[in-house]
Write a protein that holds these residues in place. Structure first.
Motif, short mmCIF file in Angstrom:
data_model
loop_
_atom_site.label_atom_id
_atom_site.label_comp_id
_atom_site.label_asym_id
_atom_site.label_seq_id
_atom_site.Cartn_x
_atom_site.Cartn_y
_atom_site.Cartn_z
N VAL A 121 46.49 14.28 84.57
CA VAL A 121 45.85 14.91 85.73
C VAL A 121 45.42 16.33 85.37
CG1 VAL A 121 46.12 15.56 88.15
CG2 VAL A 121 47.34 13.58 87.24
N PRO A 122 44.12 16.65 85.55
CA PRO A 122 43.67 18.00 85.21
C PRO A 122 44.10 19.01 86.28
CG PRO A 122 41.84 16.70 86.10
CD PRO A 122 43.04 15.78 86.03
N HIS A 123 44.46 20.19 85.82
CA HIS A 123 44.81 21.27 86.74
C HIS A 123 44.18 22.56 86.24
CE1 HIS A 123 47.67 18.84 88.95
NE2 HIS A 123 48.31 18.51 87.84
N ASN A 124 44.02 23.50 87.15
CA ASN A 124 43.57 24.81 86.73
C ASN A 124 44.34 25.90 87.47
OD1 ASN A 124 42.35 24.82 89.24
ND2 ASN A 124 40.27 24.69 88.47
N PHE A 125 43.99 27.13 87.14
CA PHE A 125 44.65 28.28 87.74
C PHE A 125 43.56 29.25 88.15
CE2 PHE A 125 46.38 32.55 87.59
CZ PHE A 125 47.64 32.43 88.16
N TYR A 171 45.85 29.38 92.96
CA TYR A 171 45.85 27.97 93.35
C TYR A 171 45.08 27.15 92.32
CZ TYR A 171 41.32 29.53 95.05
OH TYR A 171 40.07 30.09 95.12
N CYS A 172 45.21 25.83 92.49
CA CYS A 172 44.43 24.88 91.70
C CYS A 172 43.35 24.32 92.62
CB CYS A 172 45.34 23.75 91.20
SG CYS A 172 44.45 22.42 90.36
N ASP A 173 42.10 24.37 92.19
CA ASP A 173 41.03 23.88 93.08
C ASP A 173 40.56 22.47 92.70
OD1 ASP A 173 39.45 24.23 90.87
OD2 ASP A 173 38.13 25.74 91.77
N LYS A 174 41.35 21.76 91.89
CA LYS A 174 40.98 20.38 91.55
C LYS A 174 41.12 19.48 92.77
CE LYS A 174 40.33 21.03 87.10
NZ LYS A 174 38.96 20.99 86.54
N LYS A 175 40.30 18.44 92.79
CA LYS A 175 40.31 17.50 93.89
C LYS A 175 39.87 16.17 93.35
CE LYS A 175 38.61 17.21 98.66
NZ LYS A 175 38.66 15.74 98.61
N SER A 177 42.78 18.33 98.33
CA SER A 177 42.76 19.16 97.14
C SER A 177 44.19 19.41 96.66
CB SER A 177 42.09 20.49 97.44
OG SER A 177 42.91 21.25 98.30
N HIS A 178 44.32 19.73 95.37
CA HIS A 178 45.64 20.03 94.85
C HIS A 178 46.26 21.21 95.60
CE1 HIS A 178 44.89 17.98 90.69
NE2 HIS A 178 44.60 17.20 91.71
N ARG A 179 45.39 22.15 96.01
CA ARG A 179 45.92 23.30 96.75
C ARG A 179 46.57 22.84 98.04
NH1 ARG A 179 42.77 28.85 98.60
NH2 ARG A 179 44.68 30.03 98.98
N GLY A 221 49.94 21.52 97.80
CA GLY A 221 51.01 22.48 97.54
C GLY A 221 50.88 23.23 96.24
N MET A 222 49.75 23.00 95.55
CA MET A 222 49.59 23.67 94.25
C MET A 222 48.98 25.04 94.45
SD MET A 222 48.23 21.95 90.77
CE MET A 222 48.51 22.82 89.23
N GLU A 223 49.81 25.95 94.92
CA GLU A 223 49.37 27.33 95.15
C GLU A 223 50.58 28.24 95.07
OE1 GLU A 223 47.73 27.89 99.04
OE2 GLU A 223 49.33 26.76 100.02
CU CU Z 1 45.86 20.76 90.13
#
Ligand code: CU
Length: 141
Positions: free
Chosen positions: A78-82, A117-121, A127-129, A132-134
């Motif tokens: 799963v791709p994630h970013n910051f 946060y991560c803005d992947k969707k 969205s990942h945000r 809870g990805m924040e």
């Molecule tokens: Cu993510």
């Protein structure tokens, strides 16, 4: 009775759900990390991002002291970013997380609390945000 293609689709969707097998890695509660200033006047922060968390997710640093943030992605496809956009504090970060740690440097120039946060969707999923990805970067005097 359902169309066979729809039935097949419903069977396959759970297999595609991002991070389904890794939910147990998500910390139950947030974690706080208060950076200290090393002898070379750098605040070092280590972080891991995954589905759907950052650890730590609340980082406290001092204003006007350089920060070296070392961040990596939990293993998995799963791709994630910051993303941390706080131009008023001199911070503008948007990086793709890799399995190998990467280090970014910045100097926060203004006190305050800034969200990252991560803005992947993935398709029609939240969205990942939203999942809870924040987290929060807190810049203190
Ligand atoms: Cu993510």
């Amino acid at each position: 009775m359902k169309h066979p293609l729809i039935a097949a689709f419903l069977l396959i969707v759970p297999l595609l759900l991002p991070g389904g097998a890794r939910c147990d890695e998500k910390p139950k509660e947030g974690t706080v990390y208060r950076a200290t200033i090393d002898t070379d006047e750098v605040q070092r922060v280590e972080m891991v991002g995954g589905s759907y968390f950052y650890k730590p997710d609340h980082v406290i640093v001092k204003v006007n002291v350089p920060v070296a943030l070392t961040i990596r992605k939990e293993s998995g496809i799963v791709p994630h970013n910051f993303v941390l956009k706080a131009p008023e504090a001199g911070i503008n970060l948007d990086l793709s997380l890799e399995d190998d740690p990467q280090t970014v440097r910045f100097t926060p120039t203004k006190t305050g609390s800034y969200p990252f946060y991560c803005d992947k969707k993935f398709l029609f999923f939240p969205s990942h945000r939203k999942e809870g990805m924040e987290g929060t970067l807190e810049v203190i005097p």
